[in-house]
Design an enzyme around this catalytic site. Sequence first.
Site, PDB file in Angstrom:
ATOM      1  N   TRP A 193       0.830  -1.210   0.000  1.00 50.87           N
ATOM      2  CA  TRP A 193       0.000   0.000   0.000  1.00 50.87           C
ATOM      3  C   TRP A 193       0.863   1.258   0.000  1.00 50.87           C
ATOM      4  O   TRP A 193       0.592   2.211   0.731  1.00 50.87           O
ATOM      5  CB  TRP A 193      -0.960   0.021   1.199  1.00 50.87           C
ATOM      6  CG  TRP A 193      -1.677  -1.256   1.454  1.00 50.87           C
ATOM      7  CD1 TRP A 193      -1.606  -2.024   2.574  1.00 50.87           C
ATOM      8  CD2 TRP A 193      -2.585  -1.945   0.566  1.00 50.87           C
ATOM      9  NE1 TRP A 193      -2.405  -3.146   2.455  1.00 50.87           N
ATOM     10  CE2 TRP A 193      -3.009  -3.114   1.227  1.00 50.87           C
ATOM     11  CE3 TRP A 193      -3.068  -1.675  -0.714  1.00 50.87           C
ATOM     12  CZ2 TRP A 193      -3.890  -4.010   0.647  1.00 50.87           C
ATOM     13  CZ3 TRP A 193      -3.943  -2.588  -1.293  1.00 50.87           C
ATOM     14  CH2 TRP A 193      -4.354  -3.717  -0.614  1.00 50.87           C
ATOM     15  N   GLY A 249     -30.857   9.356  -8.901  1.00 53.89           N
ATOM     16  CA  GLY A 249     -30.253   8.422  -9.846  1.00 53.89           C
ATOM     17  C   GLY A 249     -29.024   8.977 -10.528  1.00 53.89           C
ATOM     18  O   GLY A 249     -28.091   8.234 -10.860  1.00 53.89           O
ATOM     19  N   GLU A 277      -3.364   6.037   7.562  1.00 53.27           N
ATOM     20  CA  GLU A 277      -2.795   6.851   8.653  1.00 53.27           C
ATOM     21  C   GLU A 277      -3.479   6.526   9.984  1.00 53.27           C
ATOM     22  O   GLU A 277      -3.604   7.368  10.863  1.00 53.27           O
ATOM     23  CB  GLU A 277      -2.926   8.340   8.329  1.00 53.27           C
ATOM     24  CG  GLU A 277      -1.938   9.232   9.054  1.00 53.27           C
ATOM     25  CD  GLU A 277      -0.504   9.077   8.560  1.00 53.27           C
ATOM     26  OE1 GLU A 277       0.430   9.287   9.362  1.00 53.27           O
ATOM     27  OE2 GLU A 277      -0.314   8.723   7.374  1.00 53.27           O
TER      28      GLU A 277
END
Length: 379
Positions: A155, A341, A364
């Site tokens: 990550w 929508g 974090e």
Amino acid sequence: MAFRLSDEHRAIRDAVREFGENEIVPVAAEHDQEGKYPEAIRKEAAEYDFVAPNIPIEYDGAGMDKLASTIVTEELWRADPGIGSAVGSAGFGTDMIVEFGDEWMKEEWLPKIANGESASCSMISEPAHGSNVAGIETVADEDGDEYVLNGTKMWITNGTVADVGVVMAKTSPGEGHRGITAFLVPMDTEGVTTEKIDNKLGIRASDLAEVILDDVRVPEANVIGEVDQGFYQLMEFFASGRTSVAAQAVGAAQGALDSALAYAQEREQFDQPIAEFQAIQHKLAEMATNVEAARSLTYRAATQVEEGNQETAAQFSSMAKLFASEHAVDVADEAIQVHGGSGYVTDYPAERYYRDARITKIYEGTSEIQKNIIADRLL
């Protein structure tokens, strides 16, 4: 506590907002849909000191205080969280270099990052260790006047586009948080390989990667700060980092609110704009109130960080991140509801803010971790 921005802070806010409206908003959907990293925008943003504004003036940076940097982050994310993330994260790890790095590190890398020539990354998380920094398994074995790094980082923002990274590794395995050291590692060093992580829910314009360190050799001169002190060094920046994520959340929430306000005034039902219906007005009122509350808490946290009140900064930064991120998701959700929508398709930015805001509750330190920290401070 009331916050009145100085003339300088307002000027910075207005400049970033103008940059966002002119340079980011028109291409935001394209970068999101294609998952395209906005390198050209990053370099242009650097010309205005919007990349790594924390870098001191003597290293070609803007030397902004924490509140100013927070405002920059907020406005970039207000324009578009994906591109805002890419621009704002280009200086990840520079705080560590500024505070603890040797002079050669600062002179070699900080000007390049500030002017947009290079990007940096911070490599902490691993496949099995996210919030538990002390449990990282990447090791750095001393070998003469070098260290040999082995491990996998996960990550990692800017993993495939960064030119240099700050790597946290165990120099004293078995010592937990007391055995971690920070290293400066150029990304073209032999043994460093990266793999981009695609198919993200949000902030798709931001680069995310897995980074593998396979017998990566770096000189002992590349140790940032002191050996086995990396964890303690890192702790000094958590309050600042969490305040930055809170600013991201505020920006995303404000962007979602802006889109809902605009749509409510242009969309007509029963021969009148839907903004005339009390149900919609109440939604907008609650959304705006939560955005302002989050902003106030975030600015207060930024002020505490700047003043160096570590205990207070730690508490308020966690509060700001928790409150701002949770409400950013709520505000973005309501923005979709206001759109009906139309909010469920990519024709409008509401769905993008909804997807992008969600990450602020995770990285974090998750919302659950922030609650632990806040409770610990209280008790």
